[in-house]
Design a protein around this motif. Structure first.
Motif, PDB file in Angstrom:
ATOM      1  N   GLU A 513       0.732  -0.982   0.052  1.00 18.59           N
ATOM      2  CA  GLU A 513      -0.266   0.087   0.025  1.00 18.59           C
ATOM      3  C   GLU A 513       0.842   1.345   0.035  1.00 18.59           C
ATOM      4  OE1 GLU A 513      -3.425  -0.643   3.045  1.00 18.59           O
ATOM      5  OE2 GLU A 513      -1.886  -2.294   3.739  1.00 18.59           O
ATOM      6  N   ILE A 514       0.416   2.545  -0.467  1.00 16.45           N
ATOM      7  CA  ILE A 514       1.027   3.676  -0.460  1.00 16.45           C
ATOM      8  C   ILE A 514       0.351   4.563   0.136  1.00 16.45           C
ATOM      9  CG2 ILE A 514       1.947   5.404  -1.830  1.00 16.45           C
ATOM     10  CD1 ILE A 514       2.565   3.358  -4.102  1.00 16.45           C
ATOM     11  N   MET A 515       0.730   5.153   1.077  1.00 14.51           N
ATOM     12  CA  MET A 515      -0.133   5.971   2.065  1.00 14.51           C
ATOM     13  C   MET A 515       0.662   7.200   2.614  1.00 14.51           C
ATOM     14  SD  MET A 515      -2.132   3.661   4.810  1.00 14.51           S
ATOM     15  CE  MET A 515      -3.107   2.086   4.218  1.00 14.51           C
ATOM     16  N   SER A 516       0.134   8.465   2.731  1.00 15.77           N
ATOM     17  CA  SER A 516       0.569   9.506   3.355  1.00 15.77           C
ATOM     18  C   SER A 516       1.125   9.247   4.579  1.00 15.77           C
ATOM     19  CB  SER A 516      -0.406  10.588   3.380  1.00 15.77           C
ATOM     20  OG  SER A 516      -1.122  10.447   4.206  1.00 15.77           O
ATOM     21  N   PRO A 517       1.994   9.943   5.159  1.00 17.00           N
ATOM     22  CA  PRO A 517       2.764   9.465   6.650  1.00 17.00           C
ATOM     23  C   PRO A 517       1.432   9.740   7.820  1.00 17.00           C
ATOM     24  CG  PRO A 517       4.094  10.928   5.525  1.00 17.00           C
ATOM     25  CD  PRO A 517       3.207  10.876   4.749  1.00 17.00           C
ATOM     26  N   ARG A 518       0.525  10.429   7.581  1.00 18.81           N
ATOM     27  CA  ARG A 518      -0.620  10.517   8.466  1.00 18.81           C
ATOM     28  C   ARG A 518      -1.411   9.321   8.432  1.00 18.81           C
ATOM     29  NH1 ARG A 518      -2.941  14.162  11.617  1.00 18.81           N
ATOM     30  NH2 ARG A 518      -1.932  16.101  11.021  1.00 18.81           N
ATOM     31  N   ASP A 519      -1.857   9.009   7.292  1.00 20.64           N
ATOM     32  CA  ASP A 519      -2.511   7.582   7.016  1.00 20.64           C
ATOM     33  C   ASP A 519      -1.929   6.594   7.405  1.00 20.64           C
ATOM     34  OD1 ASP A 519      -4.705   9.597   6.243  1.00 20.64           O
ATOM     35  OD2 ASP A 519      -4.447   8.958   4.222  1.00 20.64           O
ATOM     36  N   ALA A 520      -0.678   6.408   7.076  1.00 16.40           N
ATOM     37  CA  ALA A 520       0.025   5.318   7.420  1.00 16.40           C
ATOM     38  C   ALA A 520       0.322   5.056   8.930  1.00 16.40           C
ATOM     39  CB  ALA A 520       1.509   5.495   6.604  1.00 16.40           C
ATOM     40  N   THR A 521       0.242   6.360   9.591  1.00 16.64           N
ATOM     41  CA  THR A 521       0.651   6.213  10.925  1.00 16.64           C
ATOM     42  C   THR A 521      -0.751   5.374  11.604  1.00 16.64           C
ATOM     43  OG1 THR A 521       1.842   8.244  10.889  1.00 16.64           O
ATOM     44  CG2 THR A 521       0.743   7.415  13.153  1.00 16.64           C
ATOM     45  N   ARG A 522      -1.977   5.951  11.187  1.00 15.99           N
ATOM     46  CA  ARG A 522      -3.163   5.593  11.642  1.00 15.99           C
ATOM     47  C   ARG A 522      -3.141   4.055  11.334  1.00 15.99           C
ATOM     48  NH1 ARG A 522      -8.093   6.954  14.776  1.00 15.99           N
ATOM     49  NH2 ARG A 522      -6.864   9.028  14.448  1.00 15.99           N
ATOM     50  N   ALA A 523      -2.857   3.513  10.090  1.00 13.37           N
ATOM     51  CA  ALA A 523      -3.159   2.174   9.740  1.00 13.37           C
ATOM     52  C   ALA A 523      -2.153   1.412  10.630  1.00 13.37           C
ATOM     53  CB  ALA A 523      -2.773   2.216   8.149  1.00 13.37           C
ATOM     54  N   SER A 524      -0.878   1.814  10.600  1.00 14.08           N
ATOM     55  CA  SER A 524      -0.024   1.152  11.436  1.00 14.08           C
ATOM     56  C   SER A 524      -0.192   0.957  12.762  1.00 14.08           C
ATOM     57  CB  SER A 524       1.313   1.707  11.339  1.00 14.08           C
ATOM     58  OG  SER A 524       1.933   1.701   9.943  1.00 14.08           O
TER      59      SER A 524
END
Length: 734
Positions: A513-524
């Protein structure tokens, strides 16, 4: 072993607590390695060593060191390289000045650090010192990309023995404040070069053209960025946040990286000091300048320079009484967030605050909610989203949490933002341009005096290696994998143009997946809260930030991470963790002769280094040693042999005894190599039988001051006496 010979493994000589620990651990490593015919050498990358190497041509021959960093820089570009890298000081100006003074006192004829160089000699000295500041070592050694993750044994131990986490509530006032415009993120431009090119960086003003940097060369395929931070926008932001923090009744805190980003962030830090003390600078500006005050060096340096100026001291106290309370480095000693630029390093300070439930220490010695000021908005959303998540869901449970691994782009100085010699504080209004040799303008920015302009780059080969390393790691783990890239950011859009075709060509696009740092933080955070694992595939700065953030939440520390750098020419670099708390450890050792530094990161790196050597040199004995290191490391965890924080309890030296014993016992018990088993059986027996005497001798050393003969350049004999106080253990190890 002669240090001019090429060893099988290089163990770096560094600074502070990790180097003190080496005085105890390295003799054990060398003794055990010799049984497998493995040589372990050292090379000096300490701050003091780098200073002396920079001025070697001016020192008498007896004091002249070799340039070990340059030697290592060449060696890591060979297939034979095998380096165990401990954390070294990334020096701020106050640290640099302190190290120079200590070396001068030891008889080294070094020039002072020129705050305002005027003569050619001063300018030359300043250039040499500036090359040593900040993260000067890592870009030289990191000729590969980063693979960082919690070792399995360490993760299991953390789950079985969960550390304390501060409670989060939805009512917490703790927040992240970041600029909404005028910063590096907002002004960034990026381009990928379709051919090799050389650029010059110029400032065009009404007076003419000034060349800021000549002949910056890039190979074809390089992603080249340029951006700037507006000084006016920064000052407005800081003024607003000081006022907002006062109104909220929380602590004011500034979180920077004045070590890695050695040019840009000290300047930003200086703006915070000047803004905090604005009335003082307005009234006493000329006097302060005459006293040599430089806000970039911090409030501690300023206070030292004005301590004999009662009128200025009274003005500072008046300002302090009007400002919000400040986040403290040491409440008891009155050391504030703004005292020293290298005291509060964002990748360590923000995770610690988040782990504590959003609480920071105030000047009253109590914990309070905190306004976390992170001026540039490029990565502030990571911390903002983390705080928002925990306000919504409560604290993370280390007993059930999964893990976030990291694959980081860093090879060949990729994304060295704000630290390269392509970062400038603009002297006057004008236009900064990056002009290629054919006359075309790659990037252009209208700037004002005081703005901070910077350029950074990432080359094609490291980017492709990074993507392929991520593919290999995802295949090995089979878990969720996310590229932390923001398509709306100029630089990240260029990287995405590399990432997608490689994933598609390898037939694995559906695995990522490719996500912005904000979205990737939430997903992680959602993923690890469910007890599952994920891989964060990031650029260089996020690699630095995330490999502290998630380990501190999961494990309570980032010093126990497995950090492997697969060098692009075939060698291996094995890093041993962070050193942010090292100064406090040294202070405790000097006062109480107790070293709480945990060498678990060194143990993890050592095992990987031996196993890498086994494959590299076809040395089966080295593999046996490495596998036995893993058993010994597990033993340290299973039997709770890590150092205690309190004097009178087991410390770093005790943990090394137990490591040596478990290592010897594992080697004696293995059946892969009979000769090694026979060699280590009597050693294991002697270490077991000597337990009472050894632990008694180690305990007897504690509780009184320890003399090291220096901080940045300690006396080797005194350090050995302090760190190897057990005659029984020393005799067994030999």
């Amino acid at each position: 072993m002669a240090e001019n010979a090429t060893p099988d493994i290089v163990y770096t000589t560094v600074d502070e607590a990790p180097e003190l620990a080496s005085a105890s651990l390295l003799p054990i490593i060398r003794s055990f390695a010799a049984a497998a015919g493995v040589t372990v050498g050292t090379r000096d990358i300490s701050l003091a060593g780098r200073i002396l190497a920079a001025f070697a041509d001016t020192l008498p021959e007896a004091q002249r060191p070799s340039d070990d960093l340059a030697w290592l820089g060449d060696w890591v570009k060979t297939p034979e390289a095998n380096v165990i890298k401990l954390p070294n000081i990334s020096a701020s100006v106050p640290q640099m000045v302190a190290a120079i003074r200590e070396l001068q006192a030891k008889g080294y004829a070094l020039p002072d650090y020129p705050e305002a160089p005027a003569t050619d000699a001063e300018k030359a000295a300043r250039a040499k010192y500036d090359a040593i500041k900040g993260s000067a070592v890592n870009p030289v050694l990191r000729e590969g990309n980063s693979d960082r993750r919690a070792a399995i044994a360490v993760k299991k131990y953390a789950q079985a023995n969960p550390h304390r986490m501060g409670d989060w509530t939805a009512e917490s006032k703790t927040r992240v404040a970041t600029m909404k415009g005028g910063d590096f993120f907002a002004n960034e431009a990026s381009a990928t070069l379709d051919h090799a090119a050389t650029a010059k960086i110029v400032l065009e003003t009404a007076k003419g053209e000034t060349v800021l940097k000549e002949a910056v060369s890039y190979p074809a395929g390089t992603v080249v960025d340029a951006t700037f931070m507006s000084a006016a926008a920064l000052d407005r932001f800081l003024e607003e946040e000081i006022a907002a923090t006062k109104a909220e009744g929380t602590l004011f805190s500034l979180h920077m990286k004045a070590t890695m980003m050695k040019v840009s962030d000290p300047i930003i830090f200086g703006h915070a000091v000047r803004t905090w003390l604005a009335p003082v600078f307005e009234k006493f500006g000329e006097t302060l300048a005459g006293l040599g005050v430089n806000p970039n060096s911090g409030m501690g340096d300023l206070l030292d320079r004005v301590k004999d100026q009662p009128e200025i001291m009274a003005a500072i106290e008046a300002v302090r009484s009007e400002r919000p309370p400040m986040y403290m480095v040491n409440s008891d000693r009155g050391i504030t967030n703004l005292h020293v630029p290298s005291d509060v390093i964002i990748d360590a300070s923000m995770p610690a605050l988040i782990r504590a439930g959003g609480k920071g220490w105030g000047p009253d010695g109590k914990e309070h909610d905190t306004a976390c000021v992170i001026p540039d908005s490029s990565y502030a959303p990571v911390y903002d989203e983390t705080i928002r998540f925990f306000k919504e869901h409560g604290k993370l449970d280390p007993a059930t949490a999964g893990t976030v691994q990291n694959i980081g782009l860093m090879a060949q100085k990729a994304e060295e933002y704000g630290s390269h010699p392509t970062t400038f504080e603009i002297p006057e209004d004008g236009t900064v341009k990056m002009i290629l040799e054919d006359g075309s303008v790659l990037h252009s920015h209208e700037v004002k005096a005081g703005d901070i302009w910077r350029s950074a780059s990432a080359r094609k080969a490291p980017i492709e290696d990074w993507v392929n390393l991520a593919i290999d790691r995802q295949k090995a783990e089979g878990c969720r994998a996310i590229f932390w890239l923001d398509s709306s950011r100029a630089h990240d859009a260029e990287l995405i143009a590399y990432v997608k075709p490689i994933l598609e060509a390898k037939g694995v696009a559906d695995k990522f997946e490719i996500m912005s740092p904000r979205d990737a933080t939430r997903a992680s955070l959602e993923t690890i809260t469910k007890g599952e694992n994920t891989i964060a595939i990031t650029g260089n700065v996020l690699r630095d930030y995330l490999t502290d953030l998630f380990p501190i939440l999961e494990l309570a520390t980032s010093a126990k991470m497995l950090s492997i750098v697969k060098l692009m020419q075939g060698g291996g670099l094995f890093e041993t963790g962070a050193g942010g708390s090292a100064p406090k450890h040294v202070q405790q050792l000097v006062e109480e002769n107790h070293l709480r530094w945990d060498s678990l990161g060194e143990f993890c790196a050592l095992g990987e280094s031996f196993k890498f050597l086994a494959d590299q040199r076809n040395n089966a004995k080295a593999r046996v040693l490495g596998e036995a290191v893993d058993v010994a490391t597990q033993g340290i965890l299973d039997h709770d042999r890590s150092p205690s924080r309190k004097v009178g309890e087991p410390d770093n030296r005790d943990s090394h005894y137990w490591f040596a014993r478990y290592w010897a016992e594992a080697l004696a018990a293995q059946d892969s190599d009979t000769a090694l088993a026979e060699h280590f059986a009597p050693l294991a027996k002697a270490l077991a039988e000597g337990e009472e005497a050894i632990l008694s001798e180690l305990a007897a050393a504690q509780g009184k001051p320890a003399e090291l003969g220096g901080y940045y350049r300690a006396d080797p004999e005194k350090v050995t006496a302090v760190m190897r106080p057990s005659a029984t253990l020393n005799a067994i190890i030999g």
